[in-house]
Every structure is written in structure tokens, then in C-alpha cells.
Design an enzyme around this catalytic site. Structure first.
Site, PDB file in Angstrom:
ATOM      1  N   ARG A 187      24.430   8.631 -24.850  1.00 37.47           N
ATOM      2  CA  ARG A 187      23.084   9.183 -24.646  1.00 37.47           C
ATOM      3  C   ARG A 187      22.833  10.395 -25.552  1.00 37.47           C
ATOM      4  O   ARG A 187      22.163  11.352 -25.158  1.00 37.47           O
ATOM      5  CB  ARG A 187      22.837   9.566 -23.182  1.00 37.47           C
ATOM      6  CG  ARG A 187      23.201   8.475 -22.192  1.00 37.47           C
ATOM      7  CD  ARG A 187      22.520   7.167 -22.499  1.00 37.47           C
ATOM      8  NE  ARG A 187      23.016   6.089 -21.634  1.00 37.47           N
ATOM      9  CZ  ARG A 187      22.808   4.792 -21.870  1.00 37.47           C
ATOM     10  NH1 ARG A 187      22.155   4.410 -22.950  1.00 37.47           N
ATOM     11  NH2 ARG A 187      23.267   3.872 -21.047  1.00 37.47           N
TER      12      ARG A 187
ATOM     13  N   GLU B 233      17.536  10.797 -22.248  1.00 36.01           N
ATOM     14  CA  GLU B 233      17.900   9.400 -22.045  1.00 36.01           C
ATOM     15  C   GLU B 233      16.708   8.559 -21.613  1.00 36.01           C
ATOM     16  O   GLU B 233      16.534   7.430 -22.061  1.00 36.01           O
ATOM     17  CB  GLU B 233      19.021   9.313 -21.010  1.00 36.01           C
ATOM     18  CG  GLU B 233      19.460   7.901 -20.683  1.00 36.01           C
ATOM     19  CD  GLU B 233      20.568   7.861 -19.651  1.00 36.01           C
ATOM     20  OE1 GLU B 233      20.981   6.742 -19.281  1.00 36.01           O
ATOM     21  OE2 GLU B 233      21.027   8.936 -19.210  1.00 36.01           O
TER      22      GLU B 233
ATOM     23  N   ARG C 122      20.092   1.307  -4.115  1.00 40.65           N
ATOM     24  CA  ARG C 122      20.875   2.278  -4.876  1.00 40.65           C
ATOM     25  C   ARG C 122      20.471   3.711  -4.536  1.00 40.65           C
ATOM     26  O   ARG C 122      21.278   4.637  -4.612  1.00 40.65           O
ATOM     27  CB  ARG C 122      20.707   1.993  -6.371  1.00 40.65           C
ATOM     28  CG  ARG C 122      21.336   3.004  -7.296  1.00 40.65           C
ATOM     29  CD  ARG C 122      21.282   2.500  -8.719  1.00 40.65           C
ATOM     30  NE  ARG C 122      21.429   3.565  -9.688  1.00 40.65           N
ATOM     31  CZ  ARG C 122      21.408   3.379 -11.005  1.00 40.65           C
ATOM     32  NH1 ARG C 122      21.261   2.167 -11.502  1.00 40.65           N
ATOM     33  NH2 ARG C 122      21.540   4.398 -11.833  1.00 40.65           N
TER      34      ARG C 122
ATOM     35  N   GLU D  73      29.937   2.866 -11.464  1.00 42.70           N
ATOM     36  CA  GLU D  73      29.646   2.050 -12.642  1.00 42.70           C
ATOM     37  C   GLU D  73      30.922   1.461 -13.262  1.00 42.70           C
ATOM     38  O   GLU D  73      31.073   1.408 -14.476  1.00 42.70           O
ATOM     39  CB  GLU D  73      28.880   2.872 -13.680  1.00 42.70           C
ATOM     40  CG  GLU D  73      27.536   3.360 -13.173  1.00 42.70           C
ATOM     41  CD  GLU D  73      26.721   4.059 -14.235  1.00 42.70           C
ATOM     42  OE1 GLU D  73      25.512   3.802 -14.314  1.00 42.70           O
ATOM     43  OE2 GLU D  73      27.295   4.869 -14.977  1.00 42.70           O
TER      44      GLU D  73
ATOM     45  N   ASP E 166      18.578   8.063 -11.335  1.00 41.88           N
ATOM     46  CA  ASP E 166      19.264   8.314 -12.608  1.00 41.88           C
ATOM     47  C   ASP E 166      18.360   8.995 -13.623  1.00 41.88           C
ATOM     48  O   ASP E 166      17.911   8.360 -14.577  1.00 41.88           O
ATOM     49  CB  ASP E 166      19.793   6.993 -13.182  1.00 41.88           C
ATOM     50  CG  ASP E 166      20.727   7.191 -14.371  1.00 41.88           C
ATOM     51  OD1 ASP E 166      21.149   8.333 -14.614  1.00 41.88           O
ATOM     52  OD2 ASP E 166      21.042   6.201 -15.052  1.00 41.88           O
TER      53      ASP E 166
END
Length: 704
Positions: free
Chosen positions: A169, A394, A337, A292, A366
Site C-alpha cells: 500500500r 489505500e 466482518r 487474513e 478497513d
């Protein structure tokens, strides 16, 4: 002296065009002669109480700044006798009755002399940069603050840099850290990086990616990290490492990485001891685990607390901490999530070692352009929570889109959590009060920002993105500062002091985030996944896991749009306090910025704006894209007041931003129209391209 000459030579060369390297530490001659002479009377000498590396860095920085700003050479002396008309930089532990030793604070006053006093040299350094900031922004020296203390103890940058020089990123070139040259060759740029951070009060740097390589814990790389620590230390910056949880297996030769295994615990204790022999002021570990696909303690049936406490035990003999990230979620198609971090961490409240801080992203998903605050804040009163912001863009346009992020940071920090009924319109239980420890009396406090720096000469790719690094640092020190005040400072220190131009650019900055949200994700839309985290792909539905698709988040169908997180849906709203639930639970009263975060709204539903959902979306998408044209017009007006090289750079990026904003607009409108079956409302024109056209464009973009 050699360093001073080099810096002055750099200043002279910049008359041909500013390359952005100096950031906000631009000590150019003040054009107002009367103001320059007024300042000059206060700076006949710089006196230091000792010649420690930190204090001498403070004195030399002040000397350099005064030489540039006032055109005057000011001597550094060690004689603290009775003189008048100078600056006294005084480190003395007796000031601890006035300034908290742990807080890096300083006192500053102006009488016959200017005094910068602190009980640590780094406090004097911070006060020195503050004094220079006063001069750079044209403020009167008669109003110097008496005492200035940071509100958060650990103020860090997190670099997502890898051993091969890439940055996850990262949008400003390669990594700052030339691992292949270290430790033998130390780039002078590392010192300028440290200067920039010290000027903001940032006191810690995590130099490697949270998706960590075990290689950073090898003897080879620890020597390289130690070389960086030696550069950062005289600027009050401690170095930290992200660690790969299975390192005992990968580089230690053990059969397991179970945090309760005695051999594993001994391996970490021995490795920590090795680190402190090389880096006596090592700051500690940052950990991403069981997230992740990253391994962690849950692989062995253990908890996050088990893993964090093992590392805390290894750090027990030393002044280091563990920062354990709460960014966790599993690939469960039936789960939300949004709820994952709260579900995994709140049962562990009070079970973490006193050396552990749980690091929480500002929002539950996120780093979206706009998110509600994470429900973890306020729900772990027995466990210190660190804020994690993302400075690198990002999800806010990479290095082409101009988005000033201070409003993102402030929106979260100033939000009321209503914890224990202490919330009030004045913010008695804000997210900031959780982070700074004042609400729950945390023993440690921390804040982290994912860095946006890289090897580009101007550090951040887009020159305007420097303001986000600056804003993060200023808010990490004092979260009560306003977005406008910070923008105004940065413009004056970095771009121009011409009043009309300062006002125009500051206004641009303050509006840039809302403009971006309007053409990107208005009314609470969310889209945290595409192949490159930037190309508009609201149609994206194929991925190894459901929560890595776009359709998982926006839930568009023939009825409407949005993710139902009320009791009739995922019930994520139940993770907030009743007062917060009351604000967001009813689609009739839910503020528009959060509407689609919590409700699946029919296309024809009339909103508080007076428009239907579909018409409101189209209005936001179109006016957002059009507003980038307004940004271009406003920027054009400041051309006479801004360095030509920077002006041309930003002009080009705004042209790209306008083009890509229309791309975002067309992608969303054409895709959502396949569900809404509604015409584009007047006066907005139908996109010139088809849905297939924008889909092909997104596929081409991902080939970059």
C-alpha cells in the site's frame, strides 16, 4: 558546519523549483522585513545546558532555521550566564514537578530571553521545533505557550515495508530503507526522516510490514535495524519491529510456535535479549496474527492474549511493549466482518499483560473513506487500546487524488462512545478520551499511523499528501487541534504565506475529503475489496473468500442498497452503546453519511434530503466528480503564490483525479442502475460510455 553548508546549498538550488524534499521544514527567508527584524531581536544567541546529542540537534536545528528564516547567523554557546536577547535550551530533571517526565512535554516562555525547558532532552527538541513553527507561521513570540504536553504516550508510524524494497500500500516509490546497503552505508535521508518526525512529536517507528518476514529477526537484519536506530535515537525516536508469529519454527528450528510451549517462550526471550544488546532502547513488537491468513496463537488453540502475553514476558526485563493488532476476521459467508474484532477481543478484556496494547483500526472494516468508529473503543476498559489510522491512501485515491485526511482522523476521535453514560454533546466519552487514557485510566496510551512515505524525492508522491503525515503527527500530539488550524499551519510552512492563497488552499483541503466520498462511496457505501484496492469494481463477485468481494458490502438488489446491520440483519449495531444505537438504528433518522452502513434502503425511499435513495446517490456521484473541476479552478488561482514546480505537479494530478472521478461516477451509476431500473435524474447527463466500457477499463487498470 558541513551539514549546515549542505542544507544552505540545497536551499539555494531550490530557487529553481521546489522538489518537495524539505517538507514543512522550509526555512526560507521571511519576506516581511519588519517582521523579520522583530524576530531577529530575540535571537542573539542559542544557549544549551549540555552538549548531549539530542540537545545539540535541537540547537543546530534552531540555528539552521534562523539562518534561513532571518538571514542571520546565530551562535550556539554553552555559557548559561546572565545574558539577554537569546534562547535558552535547558534540560533539567527538576522541572518534573511541572512536566510529566513520561510525556515528553516542555515549557516555553518569553521574557528577557526565550526559554525552552524540559526534564528530557527530547522535550527541548520538541519545544525547539514548536518555536520554529511559530516563526514560520508568522505568530507573535509574546504568546508562547507556558506548558505543552502530548496527550498520548506512544506516537508511532507503522511502515509496511518489505525486505525487497517494496511497500505494501505504498504509492511514493520504493522503501526508504535500503536494506541491501545497511548497515555499512547509512543514507543521509534517514536523518531528515527523523527530523521531520521529531518536528511533529512522533517518537516511534515500526520499520517493517505487519505481514512480516521472519528474516527481520535474523542477526543479519537486526544489525541493519540497529543502524537505523542509531540515526533515530538523537531525535527521540525508538525503533520497533513487526514480527512473524511462527518465527521460532521458520528461523529457530523448533517444531512449534505454540505460545505456551516452554521452548517457544525461551526462544522469544533469547531473541529479545539479542535485540536489546544491539538496540538498548528498542521499543518492542507489533503483531498481526490470525488475520487474513497470517499464522497466530489460534493455530494452537490459544487466544490472542496467550500470544501477546508470551511476547510481553520476553520483554519483561526491558522497557518495551507489545502492540497486538485487532484487525481480525474469518472467511465465514454467514458472518459480518464488521463484528469480528469485537467478538474476538472483548471476551479477553483484562486478560492481557500490562505491557500489551491492543491496536484497533479507526473503523470496523478497513480504512474506508468514511466508517463509523470501531465498536471496540470503549468496550475494553481494562485493556489499553491504541488507535490505528492509515495515512497512506489505500482507499482514498493512491497518489493521484488530493484528499486531506485530518477530517477523517478528527471525525473518529471526536465521536462520542457514550461509555458508562459519560457521553455528552461536549464529548465526555469520545474515542479520543479512550485512546488518550483519560476515560479508562489506561496505564499506557498509543496511536499509530500507517506511513505514506517512500523513496520519491518529495517523500509522499503527491505533494499534497505531505499534509496527511503532518496532520497525523500534530493530532497524535494534541487531538484537540482542528483540521482547519492544522491545514493552515501546513500551507504556510510548506506552500505559501500569501494570505489569499493560504485561505484558498486551506478551503480546498477541508473540502477534499467530502468531495472524494461523494464520487467514491457516498451515503455509507463501502467497497473494501478490488484487485488493487482502487479501481472501481462494484460488480466484483469472484474471490477466494466472500468478504473479498464488492457485492458482500453493498448488497445491491432489485429492492435497494446497503448492509442491514440492525436486529433484522447482522445486528452489528448491538455492539455499540444504546445511545449510539438510537442514533443509527432507525433509517428514518440515521445520518446520511452512515445510512448504507447500517440499513438496506429501497431505491425509491425518500431520504432526509428530500430526494429518493437513487436520486440522492446520482446527485452525490455527479456533484462529487464535478467538484474536482472546482478544485482545479481553485488551484489555478494560487499559481502566482506557489512554487512553479509544485504547482505544475499538483495541476497534473488534479487532471488525473478529475478523469478518475468521472470513471468512479460512471462505474457506480451504470452498475447500480441495473438494479434500480431508474433513470438518471435531471440535470445530470447519461454517461457517454457503457457498463461494459467501464468494466474493461477496470480490467486494464489492474494490469498496471
Amino acid at each position: 558546519m558541513k551539514r549546515l553548508i549542505c542544507c544552505l546549498l540545497l536551499i539555494s538550488t531550490l530557487s529553481y523549483g521546489d522538489d518537495g524534499y524539505r517538507l514543512w521544514l522550509k526555512y526560507d527567508l521571511i519576506k516581511d522585513v519588519a517582521k523579520r527584524e522583530e524576530y531577529a531581536r530575540s535571537f542573539q544567541f542559542i544557549a544549551v545546558s549540555n552538549q548531549s546529542p539530542i540537545l545539540m540537534n535541537a540547537a543546530q536545528e534552531l540555528q539552521l532555521g534562523l539562518q534561513g528564516l532571518l538571514g542571520k547567523s546565530v551562535p550556539i554557546i554553552t555559557d548559561l550566564g546572565k545574558r539577554k536577547g537569546g534562547v535558552y535550551l535547558n534540560e533539567h530533571k527538576d522541572f518534573s514537578n511541572h512536566i510529566n517526565y513520561k510525556d515528553d512535554g516542555y515549557a516555553m516562555s518569553n521574557s528577557d530571553n526565550i526559554y525552552i525547558l524540559a526534564n528530557k532532552g527530547v522535550g527541548v527538541l520538541y519545544g525547539t521545533f514548536a518555536l520554529l513553527r511559530y516563526i514560520q507561521t508568522g505568530r507573535s513570540l509574546t504568546s508562547l505557550p507556558l506548558i505543552n504536553i502530548p496527550k498520548v504516550q506512544y506516537r508511532l508510524l507503522n511502515h509496511w515495508d518489505n525486505t525487497n524494497g517494496t511497500i505494501e500500500r505504498g504509492y511514493a516509490g520504493e522503501s526508504l530503507w535500503k536494506w541491501y546497503e545497511l548497515p555499512a552505508t547509512v543514507d543521509p535521508r534517514y536523518r531528515d526522516y527523523a527530523r521531520a518526525n521529531a518536528s511533529l512529536g512522533i517518537n516511534g517507528t515500526v520499520v517493517n510490514n505487519v505481514n512480516a518476514s521472519a528474516r527481520f529477526l535474523t542477526a543479519e537484519y537486526l544489525e541493519k535495524v540497529a543502524a537505523l536506530a542509531n540515526v533515530f535515537r538523537p531525535y527521540g525516536i525508538r525503533i520497533y519491529l513487526s514480527v512473524y508469529f511462527p518465527a521460532p519454527k521458520v528461523i529457530g528450528g523448533l517444531k512449534t510456535a505454540d505460545p505456551l510451549d516452554p521452548e517457544v517462550r525461551k526462544w522469544w526471550a533469547d531473541k529479545t535479549k539479542e535485540i536489546y544488546k544491539l538496540i538498548p532502547d528498542f521499543g518492542g513488537f507489533l503483531v498481526k496474527a490470525n488475520s487474513e491468513g497470517e499464522p497466530g496463537p489460534q493455530d494452537y488453540g490459544r487466544t490472542h492474549a496467550d500470544g501477546a502475553n508470551m511476547l510481553a514476558d520476553a520483554l519483561a526485563p526491558y522497557d518495551g511493549i507489545v502492540m497486538w493488532r485487532a484487525f481480525v476476521y474469518k472467511a465465514d459467508p454467514k458472518a459480518d466482518r464488521f463484528k469480528a474484532a469485537h467478538e474476538e477481543f472483548t471476551p479477553l478484556d483484562g486478560k492481557f499483560d500490562k505491557k500489551v496494547i491492543v491496536q484497533v483500526k479507526n473503523g470496523p472494516i478497513d480504512f474506508q473513506p468514511r466508517e463509523p468508529f470501531s465498536p471496540l473503543f470503549g468496550n475494553m476498559p481494562k485493556t489499553p487500546l491504541s488507535m490505528e489510522f492509515q495515512i497512506t491512501q489505500e482507499y482514498t485515491g493512491f497518489a493521484t487524488h488530493w484528499v486531506y485526511e485530518a477530517p477523517i482522523f478528527k471525525e473518529c476521535l471526536d465521536t462520542d462512545t457514550y461509555v458508562h453514560g459519560k457521553g455528552s454533546p461536549s464529548g465526555g466519552a469520545t474515542v479520543a478520551s479512550v485512546v488518550d487514557g483519560s476515560l479508562h485510566n489506561y496505564a499506557m496510551t498509543a496511536i499509530a499511523g500507517v506511513a505514506n512515505t517512500g523513496s520519491d524525492r518529495n517523500w509522499t508522491g503527491n505533494p499534497m499528501a505531505q499534509a496527511n503525515w503532518y496532520a497525523y503527527g500534530r493530532l497524535a500530539w494534541d487531538h484537540t487541534l482542528s483540521s482547519e488550524a492544522i491545514a493552515n499551519e501546513w500551507v504556510k510552512m510548506t506552500l505559501t504565506s500569501e494570505p489569499k492563497a493560504v485561505k484558498t488552499i486551506t478551503n480546498l483541503m477541508l473540502k477534499s475529503r467530502e468531495i472524494y466520498v461523494d464520487y467514491n462511496t457516498p451515503i455509507g457505501l463501502s467497497r473494501p475489496w478490488s484487485g488493487v484496492h482502487f479501481a472501481p469494481e462494484p460488480w466484483q463477485e469472484k474471490s477466494p473468500r466472500p468478504d473479498w468481494t464488492a457485492i458482500y458490502y453493498h448488497r445491491a438488489d432489485s429492492i435497494g442498497l446497503g448492509f442491514d446491520r440492525t436486529a433484522t440483519g447482522s445486528n452489528a449495531l448491538a455492539q455499540y452503546r444504546p445511545e449510539v444505537q438510537q442514533k443509527w438504528n432507525n433509517p428514518e433518522t440515521c445520518p446520511l453519511p452512515y445510512l448504507l452502513w447500517f440499513h438496506h434502503v429501497p431505491w425509491t425511499k425518500k431520504l432526509s434530503s428530500g430526494r429518493t435513495l437513487w436520486d440522492e446517490l446520482c446527485t452525490r456521484f455527479y456533484t462529487g466528480a464535478d467538484s474536482v473541476g472546482w478544485m482545479q479552478q481553485q488551484w489555478a488561482q494560487v499559481k502566482p503564490a506557489v512554487d512553479p514546480a509544485i504547482f505544475a505537479d499538483v495541476t497534473g494530478r488534479l487532471a488525473t483525479q478529475h478523469k478518475e472521478a468521472i470513471w468512479w461516477r460512471d462505474s457506480w451509476v451504470l452498475y447500480l442502475q441495473t438494479y434500480s431500473k431508474q433513470p438518471i435524474p435531471a440535470p445530470f447527463p447519461k454517461p457517454e460510455r457503457t457498463l461494459d466500457d467501464v468494466k474493461r477499463l477496470s480490467e486494464i487498470y489492474k494490469l498496471r
